[in-house]
Scaffold this motif. Structure first.
Motif, PDB file in Angstrom:
ATOM      1  N   LEU A  45      27.864  40.564  31.609  1.00 10.00           N
ATOM      2  CA  LEU A  45      28.963  40.075  32.492  1.00 10.00           C
ATOM      3  C   LEU A  45      30.394  40.340  31.726  1.00 10.00           C
ATOM      4  O   LEU A  45      30.241  39.701  30.418  1.00 10.00           O
ATOM      5  CB  LEU A  45      28.807  38.466  32.912  1.00 10.00           C
ATOM      6  CG  LEU A  45      30.052  37.955  33.618  1.00 10.00           C
ATOM      7  CD1 LEU A  45      30.221  38.540  34.979  1.00 10.00           C
ATOM      8  CD2 LEU A  45      29.620  36.202  33.845  1.00 10.00           C
ATOM      9  N   LEU A  46      31.261  40.778  32.251  1.00  7.86           N
ATOM     10  CA  LEU A  46      32.664  40.916  31.566  1.00  7.86           C
ATOM     11  C   LEU A  46      33.672  39.943  32.387  1.00  7.86           C
ATOM     12  O   LEU A  46      33.982  40.248  33.490  1.00  7.86           O
ATOM     13  CB  LEU A  46      33.160  42.432  31.368  1.00  7.86           C
ATOM     14  CG  LEU A  46      34.394  42.538  30.878  1.00  7.86           C
ATOM     15  CD1 LEU A  46      34.679  41.807  29.665  1.00  7.86           C
ATOM     16  CD2 LEU A  46      34.880  44.026  31.123  1.00  7.86           C
ATOM     17  N   ASP A  75      26.463  43.676  34.845  1.00  8.01           N
ATOM     18  CA  ASP A  75      26.058  43.073  36.388  1.00  8.01           C
ATOM     19  C   ASP A  75      27.210  42.933  37.170  1.00  8.01           C
ATOM     20  O   ASP A  75      27.471  43.003  38.378  1.00  8.01           O
ATOM     21  CB  ASP A  75      25.095  41.931  36.095  1.00  8.01           C
ATOM     22  CG  ASP A  75      23.764  42.438  35.670  1.00  8.01           C
ATOM     23  OD1 ASP A  75      23.385  43.372  35.713  1.00  8.01           O
ATOM     24  OD2 ASP A  75      23.178  41.252  34.929  1.00  8.01           O
ATOM     25  N   GLY A  76      28.173  42.095  36.288  1.00  9.52           N
ATOM     26  CA  GLY A  76      29.406  41.651  37.071  1.00  9.52           C
ATOM     27  C   GLY A  76      30.612  41.818  36.309  1.00  9.52           C
ATOM     28  O   GLY A  76      30.688  41.801  34.819  1.00  9.52           O
ATOM     29  N   ILE A  99      32.306  42.804  41.775  1.00  9.51           N
ATOM     30  CA  ILE A  99      33.471  42.677  41.235  1.00  9.51           C
ATOM     31  C   ILE A  99      34.146  41.131  41.829  1.00  9.51           C
ATOM     32  O   ILE A  99      34.227  41.141  42.923  1.00  9.51           O
ATOM     33  CB  ILE A  99      34.728  43.769  41.362  1.00  9.51           C
ATOM     34  CG1 ILE A  99      34.057  45.082  40.625  1.00  9.51           C
ATOM     35  CG2 ILE A  99      35.877  43.337  40.683  1.00  9.51           C
ATOM     36  CD1 ILE A  99      34.928  46.351  40.891  1.00  9.51           C
ATOM     37  N   HIS A 100      34.709  40.405  40.953  1.00 10.73           N
ATOM     38  CA  HIS A 100      35.546  39.055  41.354  1.00 10.73           C
ATOM     39  C   HIS A 100      36.707  39.166  40.678  1.00 10.73           C
ATOM     40  O   HIS A 100      36.896  39.382  39.561  1.00 10.73           O
ATOM     41  CB  HIS A 100      34.459  37.928  40.865  1.00 10.73           C
ATOM     42  CG  HIS A 100      35.094  36.617  40.712  1.00 10.73           C
ATOM     43  ND1 HIS A 100      34.689  35.727  41.815  1.00 10.73           N
ATOM     44  CD2 HIS A 100      36.080  36.159  40.232  1.00 10.73           C
ATOM     45  CE1 HIS A 100      35.275  34.833  41.826  1.00 10.73           C
ATOM     46  NE2 HIS A 100      36.435  34.761  40.884  1.00 10.73           N
ATOM     47  N   ILE A 101      37.720  38.934  41.750  1.00 14.42           N
ATOM     48  CA  ILE A 101      39.190  38.845  41.203  1.00 14.42           C
ATOM     49  C   ILE A 101      39.601  37.403  41.623  1.00 14.42           C
ATOM     50  O   ILE A 101      39.554  36.874  42.791  1.00 14.42           O
ATOM     51  CB  ILE A 101      39.907  39.841  41.831  1.00 14.42           C
ATOM     52  CG1 ILE A 101      39.478  41.148  41.503  1.00 14.42           C
ATOM     53  CG2 ILE A 101      41.459  39.666  41.267  1.00 14.42           C
ATOM     54  CD1 ILE A 101      40.437  42.524  42.173  1.00 14.42           C
ATOM     55  N   THR A 102      40.279  36.580  40.973  1.00 16.83           N
ATOM     56  CA  THR A 102      40.790  35.341  41.085  1.00 16.83           C
ATOM     57  C   THR A 102      42.393  35.560  41.126  1.00 16.83           C
ATOM     58  O   THR A 102      42.858  36.166  40.261  1.00 16.83           O
ATOM     59  CB  THR A 102      40.422  34.100  39.966  1.00 16.83           C
ATOM     60  OG1 THR A 102      38.957  34.034  39.942  1.00 16.83           O
ATOM     61  CG2 THR A 102      41.001  32.961  40.411  1.00 16.83           C
ATOM     62  N   THR A 103      43.201  34.964  42.087  1.00 16.10           N
ATOM     63  CA  THR A 103      44.276  35.003  42.664  1.00 16.10           C
ATOM     64  C   THR A 103      44.718  34.020  43.158  1.00 16.10           C
ATOM     65  O   THR A 103      44.231  33.125  43.769  1.00 16.10           O
ATOM     66  CB  THR A 103      44.598  36.312  43.272  1.00 16.10           C
ATOM     67  OG1 THR A 103      45.956  36.435  43.707  1.00 16.10           O
ATOM     68  CG2 THR A 103      43.663  36.048  44.871  1.00 16.10           C
ATOM     69  N   LEU A 145      33.245  43.337  46.737  1.00 20.76           N
ATOM     70  CA  LEU A 145      34.366  42.774  45.960  1.00 20.76           C
ATOM     71  C   LEU A 145      34.506  41.324  46.677  1.00 20.76           C
ATOM     72  O   LEU A 145      34.543  40.934  47.612  1.00 20.76           O
ATOM     73  CB  LEU A 145      35.770  43.418  46.278  1.00 20.76           C
ATOM     74  CG  LEU A 145      37.073  42.788  45.745  1.00 20.76           C
ATOM     75  CD1 LEU A 145      37.000  42.410  44.182  1.00 20.76           C
ATOM     76  CD2 LEU A 145      38.206  43.554  46.466  1.00 20.76           C
ATOM     77  N   GLN A 146      34.606  40.181  45.534  1.00 19.09           N
ATOM     78  CA  GLN A 146      34.805  38.742  45.870  1.00 19.09           C
ATOM     79  C   GLN A 146      36.318  38.473  45.550  1.00 19.09           C
ATOM     80  O   GLN A 146      36.556  38.632  44.215  1.00 19.09           O
ATOM     81  CB  GLN A 146      33.717  37.862  45.526  1.00 19.09           C
ATOM     82  CG  GLN A 146      34.199  36.404  45.600  1.00 19.09           C
ATOM     83  CD  GLN A 146      33.138  35.563  45.070  1.00 19.09           C
ATOM     84  OE1 GLN A 146      33.423  35.169  43.833  1.00 19.09           O
ATOM     85  NE2 GLN A 146      32.034  35.108  45.382  1.00 19.09           N
TER      86      GLN A 146
END
Length: 362
Positions: free
Chosen positions: A28-29, A71-72, A102-106, A127-128
């Motif tokens: 996980l990165l 993985d993520g 892929i997860h992006i926080t905004t 994409l989350q």
């Protein structure tokens, strides 16, 4: 990023190795693409950080080429969308890291950029997008230090919710509870989001973070098992009301989100409402600098969310050199001795790769 459970063989191999103290490669990165931010949040100093020395797109590509498959991939900030090349970063991540998701926080301020990325990215990878909203208009605007915070975030959600299925998009709202008023705000925000079909979840704001501090090489990790210091003071009776509401709301979530949030709720409840002298806190073996790799905007690799001790810089050395360095080995020993935090971004990766999440759900 609970979807990483889908890669079962590698997941089980990592767990086996970790239990025996063997070295593993990251799966996980968490890449903080910038500390720059267009909000002025009361619980975060990211926007105050000076010297924006973010990796250029060519440097990002060179680093991603060296990393193992993940993985993520989590892209965060600051506010990641203040970078006008976030789409290129996302595509490089897909090309070289081959993540399951892929997860992006905004904060949702830059609606057009966010919608554009969701539309143009390679859609075969789920994409989350996690939009931060901490209450209704006045409350959220106060916490985020902007008069347009709430309206912008809601506009982003309303635009994205129309095309969730076509965009292979999981859309959710994350609410940070910073004070007593946030508990009532939780219930009102939940009711506002429900007609939109947008998942709503909460986390408790912690007192301090080494990642978002103006100081570097800072250790603010808990000094004892089960310790959690909140950003604001909230009476136990109000916390119990909040946790009871959240527990009821978990029943409406997809199984994977319900599993993750139940685990988080269990641990935070133990720490804030349980017996301080208890020795049976939920506390997974930490996988920081093991299965979980963090990269700062300038290429620095820190230890974890609460210890910004830098083990090396990927501008100055290869990933292999850094990962096998004496500095990385030394900080892994620190991680092994750490009593354990309860920041969701650290806890859930550790719960997944240690298998504690599955044990806790049994």
């Amino acid at each position: 990023m609970l979807s990483t459970l889908g890669r079962v063989p590698g997941f089980l191999v990592d767990s086996y190795k970790l239990r025996r103290g063997k070295s593993v490669l990251p799966r996980l990165l968490t890449y903080t693409v910038t500390f720059r931010c267009n909000a002025r949040c009361i619980m975060c100093d990211s926007w105050k950080l000076q010297g924006h020395n973010d990796l250029g797109i060519e440097e990002v590509e060179r680093i991603f080429k060296q990393l193992p498959c993940m993985d993520g991939l989590r892209l965060t900030g600051g506010e990641p969308f203040v970078r006008n090349d976030l789409l290129e970063i996302t595509e490089l991540g897909i090309k070289y890291l081959k993540p399951i998701g892929i997860h992006i926080t905004t904060n949702g301020f830059l609606t057009d950029r966010i919608v554009d990325l969701c539309n143009k990215r390679t859609r075969k990878i789920p994409l989350q997008v996690m939009v931060s909203i901490d209450g209704l208009k006045e409350k959220h605007n106060h916490i985020r230090g902007s008069s347009i915070a709430f309206s912008s975030a809601m506009k982003t959600i309303e635009e994205l919710v129309k095309f969730k299925k076509q965009l292979n998009l999981d859309l959710a709202v994350n609410q940070t509870i910073v004070d007593e008023e946030g508990i009532e705000q939780y219930e009102m925000l939940r009711d506002k989001l429900k007609p939109l079909g947008v998942r709503h979840q909460m986390v408790m704001a912690y007192d301090s973070s080494a990642t978002y501090s103006l100081e570097r090489n800072l250790d603010v990790a808990p000094k004892q098992i089960g310790k959690f210091t909140m950003f604001g003071q909230i009476p136990e009776s109000k916390l119990k009301r909040l946790f009871d509401s959240v527990e009821q709301d978990l029943k409406q979530l997809p199984w994977w989100a319900r599993m993750a949030k139940s685990y988080y709720l269990k641990g935070i409840s133990e720490r804030l409402l349980g017996d301080p002298g208890s020795t049976s806190f939920t506390n997974p073996a930490c996988v920081a600098l093991k299965s979980h790799l963090r990269i700062f905007p300038n290429g620095d690799v820190p230890t974890c969310q609460f210890n910004s001790k830098i083990v090396g810089n990927l501008r100055q050395s290869t990933f292999e050199e850094l990962w096998k360095s004496s500095s990385a080995q030394s900080q892994r020993q620190w991680v092994s001795k750490c009593p354990g935090c309860w920041a969701e971004c650290e806890v859930l990766p550790s719960a997944i790769y240690s298998l504690d999440l599955l044990r806790g759900s049994a």
